[in-house]
Scaffold this motif. Structure first.
Motif, PDB file in Angstrom:
ATOM      1  N   GLY A  63       7.579 -10.294  10.374  1.00 19.43           N
ATOM      2  CA  GLY A  63       7.339 -11.286   9.351  1.00 19.43           C
ATOM      3  C   GLY A  63       6.006 -11.071   8.675  1.00 19.43           C
ATOM      4  N   GLN A  64       5.748 -11.863   7.669  1.00 22.98           N
ATOM      5  CA  GLN A  64       4.521 -11.749   6.897  1.00 22.98           C
ATOM      6  C   GLN A  64       3.314 -12.108   7.755  1.00 22.98           C
ATOM      7  OE1 GLN A  64       4.506 -10.450   4.041  1.00 22.98           O
ATOM      8  NE2 GLN A  64       6.395 -10.861   2.970  1.00 22.98           N
ATOM      9  N   ASN A 118      -8.529  -2.599   3.871  1.00 25.18           N
ATOM     10  CA  ASN A 118      -8.711  -2.818   2.442  1.00 25.18           C
ATOM     11  C   ASN A 118      -7.698  -3.852   1.987  1.00 25.18           C
ATOM     12  OD1 ASN A 118      -6.203  -1.692   1.491  1.00 25.18           O
ATOM     13  ND2 ASN A 118      -7.066   0.348   1.528  1.00 25.18           N
ATOM     14  N   GLN A 137      -5.273  -4.786  -1.547  1.00 28.06           N
ATOM     15  CA  GLN A 137      -4.831  -4.423  -2.879  1.00 28.06           C
ATOM     16  C   GLN A 137      -4.157  -5.635  -3.519  1.00 28.06           C
ATOM     17  OE1 GLN A 137      -2.300  -0.922  -2.655  1.00 28.06           O
ATOM     18  NE2 GLN A 137      -3.810   0.245  -1.491  1.00 28.06           N
ATOM     19  N   PHE A 158       0.255  -2.084  -9.536  1.00 27.56           N
ATOM     20  CA  PHE A 158      -1.071  -2.106  -8.924  1.00 27.56           C
ATOM     21  C   PHE A 158      -2.120  -2.611  -9.908  1.00 27.56           C
ATOM     22  CE2 PHE A 158      -4.419  -0.784  -6.145  1.00 27.56           C
ATOM     23  CZ  PHE A 158      -5.415  -0.241  -6.938  1.00 27.56           C
ATOM     24  N   GLN A 161      -7.970  -2.319  -5.921  1.00 32.16           N
ATOM     25  CA  GLN A 161      -8.164  -2.190  -4.472  1.00 32.16           C
ATOM     26  C   GLN A 161      -9.609  -2.546  -4.145  1.00 32.16           C
ATOM     27  OE1 GLN A 161      -6.463   1.035  -1.929  1.00 32.16           O
ATOM     28  NE2 GLN A 161      -8.574   1.749  -1.810  1.00 32.16           N
ATOM     29  N   LEU A 182      -4.232  -3.827   4.155  1.00 31.96           N
ATOM     30  CA  LEU A 182      -3.995  -2.610   4.935  1.00 31.96           C
ATOM     31  C   LEU A 182      -4.415  -2.844   6.378  1.00 31.96           C
ATOM     32  CD1 LEU A 182      -3.214   0.372   5.138  1.00 31.96           C
ATOM     33  CD2 LEU A 182      -5.560   0.959   4.493  1.00 31.96           C
ATOM     34  N   TRP A 198      -4.271  -1.062  10.266  1.00 34.46           N
ATOM     35  CA  TRP A 198      -4.045   0.197  10.961  1.00 34.46           C
ATOM     36  C   TRP A 198      -3.427  -0.066  12.321  1.00 34.46           C
ATOM     37  CZ3 TRP A 198      -4.485   4.889   8.806  1.00 34.46           C
ATOM     38  CH2 TRP A 198      -5.195   4.971   7.605  1.00 34.46           C
ATOM     39  N   GLN A 222      -1.697   5.118  11.886  1.00 39.67           N
ATOM     40  CA  GLN A 222      -0.874   4.805  10.713  1.00 39.67           C
ATOM     41  C   GLN A 222      -1.321   3.515  10.058  1.00 39.67           C
ATOM     42  OE1 GLN A 222       1.064   7.069   9.545  1.00 39.67           O
ATOM     43  NE2 GLN A 222       0.479   8.250  11.338  1.00 39.67           N
ATOM     44  N   GLY A 223      -1.490   3.578   8.757  1.00 41.88           N
ATOM     45  CA  GLY A 223      -1.816   2.394   7.981  1.00 41.88           C
ATOM     46  C   GLY A 223      -0.560   1.788   7.396  1.00 41.88           C
ATOM     47  N   ASN A 224      -0.526   0.482   7.317  1.00 40.48           N
ATOM     48  CA  ASN A 224       0.650  -0.214   6.819  1.00 40.48           C
ATOM     49  C   ASN A 224       0.201  -1.325   5.887  1.00 40.48           C
ATOM     50  OD1 ASN A 224       3.159  -1.254   6.422  1.00 40.48           O
ATOM     51  ND2 ASN A 224       3.553  -1.774   8.544  1.00 40.48           N
ATOM     52  N   LEU A 225       0.712  -1.322   4.671  1.00 40.38           N
ATOM     53  CA  LEU A 225       0.381  -2.373   3.718  1.00 40.38           C
ATOM     54  C   LEU A 225       1.276  -3.574   3.952  1.00 40.38           C
ATOM     55  CD1 LEU A 225      -0.232  -0.980   0.119  1.00 40.38           C
ATOM     56  CD2 LEU A 225      -1.781  -2.313   1.515  1.00 40.38           C
ATOM     57  N   PHE A 265       2.309  -7.193   2.618  1.00 36.52           N
ATOM     58  CA  PHE A 265       2.248  -8.002   1.411  1.00 36.52           C
ATOM     59  C   PHE A 265       2.310  -9.486   1.747  1.00 36.52           C
ATOM     60  CE2 PHE A 265       2.639  -5.400  -2.444  1.00 36.52           C
ATOM     61  CZ  PHE A 265       2.794  -4.148  -1.870  1.00 36.52           C
ATOM     62  N   GLY A 266       1.568 -10.275   0.986  1.00 35.11           N
ATOM     63  CA  GLY A 266       1.742 -11.717   1.023  1.00 35.11           C
ATOM     64  C   GLY A 266       3.001 -12.107   0.265  1.00 35.11           C
ATOM     65  N   TYR A 322      10.539  -0.772   0.805  1.00 39.63           N
ATOM     66  CA  TYR A 322      10.328  -2.196   1.031  1.00 39.63           C
ATOM     67  C   TYR A 322      11.608  -2.948   0.668  1.00 39.63           C
ATOM     68  CZ  TYR A 322       5.225  -1.690   1.428  1.00 39.63           C
ATOM     69  OH  TYR A 322       3.952  -1.363   1.843  1.00 39.63           O
ATOM     70  N   GLU A 381       8.739  -6.709   1.860  1.00 40.89           N
ATOM     71  CA  GLU A 381       8.639  -6.547   3.316  1.00 40.89           C
ATOM     72  C   GLU A 381       8.819  -5.072   3.661  1.00 40.89           C
ATOM     73  OE1 GLU A 381       9.243 -10.722   5.325  1.00 40.89           O
ATOM     74  OE2 GLU A 381       8.704  -8.760   6.146  1.00 40.89           O
ATOM     75  N   GLY A 408      -0.991   6.103   4.678  1.00 39.47           N
ATOM     76  CA  GLY A 408      -0.309   5.036   3.966  1.00 39.47           C
ATOM     77  C   GLY A 408      -1.198   3.867   3.637  1.00 39.47           C
TER      78      GLY A 408
END
Lengths: 113, 116
Positions: free
Chosen positions: A1-2, A31, A33, A45, A48, A92, A94, A98-101, A103-104, B35, B44, B100
């Motif tokens: 989930g968010q 970070n 964005q 976009f 950032q 972002l 980590w 691995q980084g994962n964005l 989103f709200g 996503y 998501e 990423g």
């Protein structure tokens, strides 16, 4: 989930009024964005932010990243009808290497002319 | 190409059918993301590729979802035995960064999937 919370969910303003949306995370972000999605379109976009306390401006838009890197805001001065859309923050995080964005849920802005 | 291209733009599937969604990222972009965006929600995360390697698939909601990027460019998201809850817009995004989320994501227009 968010895991990135964004408020408000909706904002209706009269053209010329200011608008602010807020983004909060329970954990520190590497970070953040910001994206804008027009009705029927895809996220585009905007900017950032990376540094603690960073402030960036784009014409009437002002973006801030909190000192603790857990929150951010987008402020629009003197809204115009072209500002209509949904504004998303994406943080972002980590996990290992691995980084994962994340989103709200976005703030949907409507502007009455 | 000039941007991220997704096809089809719209897909209607009957419950139980399999679907395949295609993403053609910006040429040279190393990172590719899928996503899922439900109506009125934020995107998501589903899965992430660095070139042909699928480095993170933690967002795939079930084993009915499968993604591949065999040659490190075009990617396909496959959904088997579609269910009504799979109805959403599926967005593909690419990025020039190796890690990423370290640089802007360029999104395609998405595929709107409706399962009836």
């Amino acid at each position: 989930g968010q895991q990135v919370m964004q408020i408000p969910q909706y904002q209706h303003v009269q053209e010329g009024e200011d608008f602010t949306t807020y983004c909060n995370s329970s954990t520190t972000l590497s970070n953040i964005q910001w994206y804008k999605q027009r009705p029927g379109g895809h996220p585009v976009f905007l900017i950032q932010l990376v540094k603690s306390g960073e402030v960036k401006k784009q014409k009437r838009l002002t973006f801030q990243f909190g000192e603790a890197k857990k929150n951010s805001s987008l402020h629009i001065t003197a809204t115009q009808t072209t500002d209509v859309g949904t504004y998303f923050c994406a943080g972002l995080k980590w996990v290992g290497s691995q980084g994962n964005l994340i989103f709200g849920k976005g703030t949907k802005l409507s502007v009455k002319p | 190409g000039a941007g991220v291209s997704q096809s089809p733009r719209y897909k209607v599937a009957k419950r139980g059918q399999d679907v395949a969604l295609r993403c053609d990222p910006i040429s040279g972009h190393v990172s590719l993301f899928w996503y899922q965006q439900a109506l009125g929600q934020g995107p998501e995360f589903l899965t992430y590729f660095q070139n042909e390697a699928q480095l993170d698939k933690s967002g795939l909601p079930s084993d009915r979802f499968f993604a591949e990027r065999p040659e490190g460019s075009v990617s396909t998201l496959k959904i088997q035995r579609t269910q009504q809850e799979d109805s959403a817009v599926y967005l593909c995004a690419s990025s020039s960064a190796r890690a990423g989320g370290n640089s802007p994501l360029h999104f395609g227009n998405g595929t709107r999937l409706t399962v009836t």
